[in-house]
Write an enzyme that holds these catalytic residues in place. Structure first.
Site, short mmCIF file in Angstrom:
data_model
loop_
_atom_site.label_atom_id
_atom_site.label_comp_id
_atom_site.label_asym_id
_atom_site.label_seq_id
_atom_site.Cartn_x
_atom_site.Cartn_y
_atom_site.Cartn_z
N SER A 188 0.80 -1.22 0.00
CA SER A 188 0.00 0.00 0.00
C SER A 188 0.83 1.27 0.00
O SER A 188 0.31 2.33 -0.35
CB SER A 188 -0.99 0.00 1.16
OG SER A 188 -0.38 -0.41 2.35
N HIS A 216 -5.70 -3.33 -2.95
CA HIS A 216 -5.41 -2.39 -4.04
C HIS A 216 -5.38 -3.04 -5.42
O HIS A 216 -5.14 -2.37 -6.42
CB HIS A 216 -4.08 -1.68 -3.78
CG HIS A 216 -4.04 -0.99 -2.46
ND1 HIS A 216 -4.65 0.22 -2.24
CD2 HIS A 216 -3.51 -1.37 -1.26
CE1 HIS A 216 -4.48 0.58 -0.98
NE2 HIS A 216 -3.79 -0.37 -0.36
N LYS A 248 -12.33 0.79 -1.83
CA LYS A 248 -11.30 1.39 -2.67
C LYS A 248 -11.80 1.40 -4.11
O LYS A 248 -12.69 2.17 -4.43
CB LYS A 248 -9.98 0.68 -2.44
CG LYS A 248 -9.48 1.03 -1.03
CD LYS A 248 -8.29 0.33 -0.54
CE LYS A 248 -7.96 0.87 0.86
NZ LYS A 248 -7.20 -0.02 1.69
C1 LIG Z 1 -7.25 -0.20 3.15
C2 LIG Z 1 -6.58 -1.47 3.46
C3 LIG Z 1 -7.13 -2.38 4.35
C4 LIG Z 1 -8.32 -2.05 5.21
O1 LIG Z 1 -9.49 -1.99 4.49
P1 LIG Z 1 -10.69 -1.09 5.00
O2 LIG Z 1 -11.89 -1.57 4.27
O3 LIG Z 1 -10.32 0.31 4.69
O4 LIG Z 1 -10.81 -1.32 6.49
C5 LIG Z 1 -6.52 -3.60 4.49
N1 LIG Z 1 -5.40 -3.92 3.80
C6 LIG Z 1 -4.82 -3.04 2.95
C7 LIG Z 1 -3.60 -3.45 2.22
C8 LIG Z 1 -5.38 -1.79 2.76
O5 LIG Z 1 -4.81 -0.92 1.95
#
Ligand SMILES: *Cc1c(COP(=O)(O)O)cnc(C)c1O
Length: 394
Positions: A188, A216, A248
């Site tokens: 990330s 992602h 996302k």
């Molecule tokens: C954003 C994210 C999460 C958490 O997801 P949410 O739905 O925002 O709680 C978990 N793992 C990664 C790699 C992320 O980027």
């Protein structure tokens, strides 16, 4: 009411907050006065948005708002209970079925957030007698999940980022009856990919689970946006658990874990962050079902996103900062020094460009960066404008 004396507990927290301030680590939020999209309005000014994970530009899509509204009309505002009590409504089930079909796994389980999904999986599969092998750069939610597994008696190890040889040595040396390899699919803060084919081969050779966080990659990578596994042409194998977030690229919120029917049923029975929390509003499942259709039909959006990625990477070659290889929407421009990174982000902000500065401890010392998030909502002109402004500031 008599005046309450200031609490010494509060005073202690205040002192610590002052230390955050002194170290330049005090966090604050900006209030956004518009829907998530290509631009965000803050303090009365429209800023070009390079700070969201809305990779396909779906968060502000009217079709999803429409599906959410229709879902609320039909199913009400709240689910009323946890899934295992009475909160599992027909739209939740329909979404799980659609996600299973989309990812190619026999079954999927929906969670209120990705954080909660990750918090369920590792501790459910790994307790006493198990070993967890986790990439050093995994997301905070996977690290917290690993700590829970450790508290339950699991042996936990972290291997150097994407280092298959180091991982293989750890796997070979472990006497654990149950082994779990846990990794982000797209990291990330760097945007680089995990070597999933190599990790899958190691999982096969050492009879380990492979837990993949595709926060992602889902919606972005692979045919129809089916995610990182599909990108690499890997099968929906029974030893894989695939987690995807739905806030996302999918533009709504929530998350899922897909896997074998047995693994999912086990998770449903033992995943504490699944069991002990209220099911997400059913309307969200309605919006997500619509989002899944847009993702599947979203080749034009993905083409635009990848054209934007290529344009940024080409243009950044002339900048004095390093842009490490990243084939995804996350583009890290490494500045190095914390203060210089903050100053650059601030200068962009003053020119109505919102690009977040990421500093240690979120990233390693000396690698402070601008984390540029690209989206299908951006135009070629937006990318050029960002590049021109960076050149001017260089
Ligand atoms: C954003 C994210 C999460 C958490 O997801 P949410 O739905 O925002 O709680 C978990 N793992 C990664 C790699 C992320 O980027």
């Amino acid at each position: 009411m008599p005046e309450l004396a200031p609490s010494r507990l509060d005073a202690r927290l205040e002192a610590e907050l002052q230390e955050f301030t002194a170290a330049g680590r005090r966090r604050q939020r900006r209030i956004v006065d518009s829907a998530c999209g290509r631009t965000l309005t803050v303090d009365g000014r429209q800023r070009l948005n390079f700070a969201s994970n809305d990779y396909l530009g779906l968060a502000g899509d009217p079709a999803l708002a429409q599906a959410l509204a229709a879902g609320a009309q039909a199913w009400g505002a709240g689910s009323g209970a946890a899934h295992l009590v009475s909160g599992h409504l027909a739209p939740h089930q329909a979404l799980e079925d659609a996600l299973a079909a989309f990812t190619g796994f026999p079954r999927a389980l929906c969670f209120a957030t990705g954080y909660l999904a990750n918090l369920a999986v590792t501790p459910a599969l790994a307790g006493r007698g198990a070993a967890v092998f986790a990439d050093k750069l995994n997301h905070a939610s996977l690290i917290d999940a690993m700590q829970l597994a450790k508290a339950n008696g699991a042996d936990v190890r972290r291997y150097p980022h994407n280092d298959l040889a180091a991982l293989e040595r750890l796997l070979a040396a472990s006497p654990a009856a149950t082994k779990l390899i846990v990794t982000d699919a797209v990291f990330s803060m760097d945007g680089d990919l995990a070597p999933l084919p190599g990790l899958f081969a190691l999982a096969e050779r050492h009879d380990a689970w492979l837990v993949i966080d595709d926060a992602h990659g889902f919606g972005v990578l692979g045919p129809q946006g089916r995610g990182s596994l599909a990108h690499f042409g890997l099968p929906a194998a029974p030893r894989i658990l695939l987690m995807g977030t739905l806030g996302k690229a999918a533009g709504v919120g929530g998350a899922f874990v897909a896997g074998s029917a047995t693994a999912i049923d086990y998770l449903l029975n033992t995943g504490r962050s699944y069991i002990f929390t209220t099911a997400a509003p059913p309307a969200m499942a309605c919006a997500l079902a619509a989002s899944l259709r847009l993702i599947g039909d979203g080749d034009a959006r993905r083409r635009q996103l990848f054209a934007n990625i290529a344009r940024l990477r080409d243009g950044a070659a002339g900048l004095p900062w390093r842009l490490p290889a990243s084939p995804t929407a996350i583009q890290p421009l490494i500045v190095g020094d914390n203060q210089a990174t903050l100053a650059l982000a601030q200068a962009l902000w003053e020119r109505d460009l919102w690009v977040p500065a990421i500093r240690p401890p979120t990233v390693p010392q000396g690698s402070a960066r601008l984390r540029i998030s690209l989206s299908a909502a951006h135009t070629a002109d937006d990318i050029d404008h960002l590049l021109a402004t960076l050149k001017e500031l260089a």
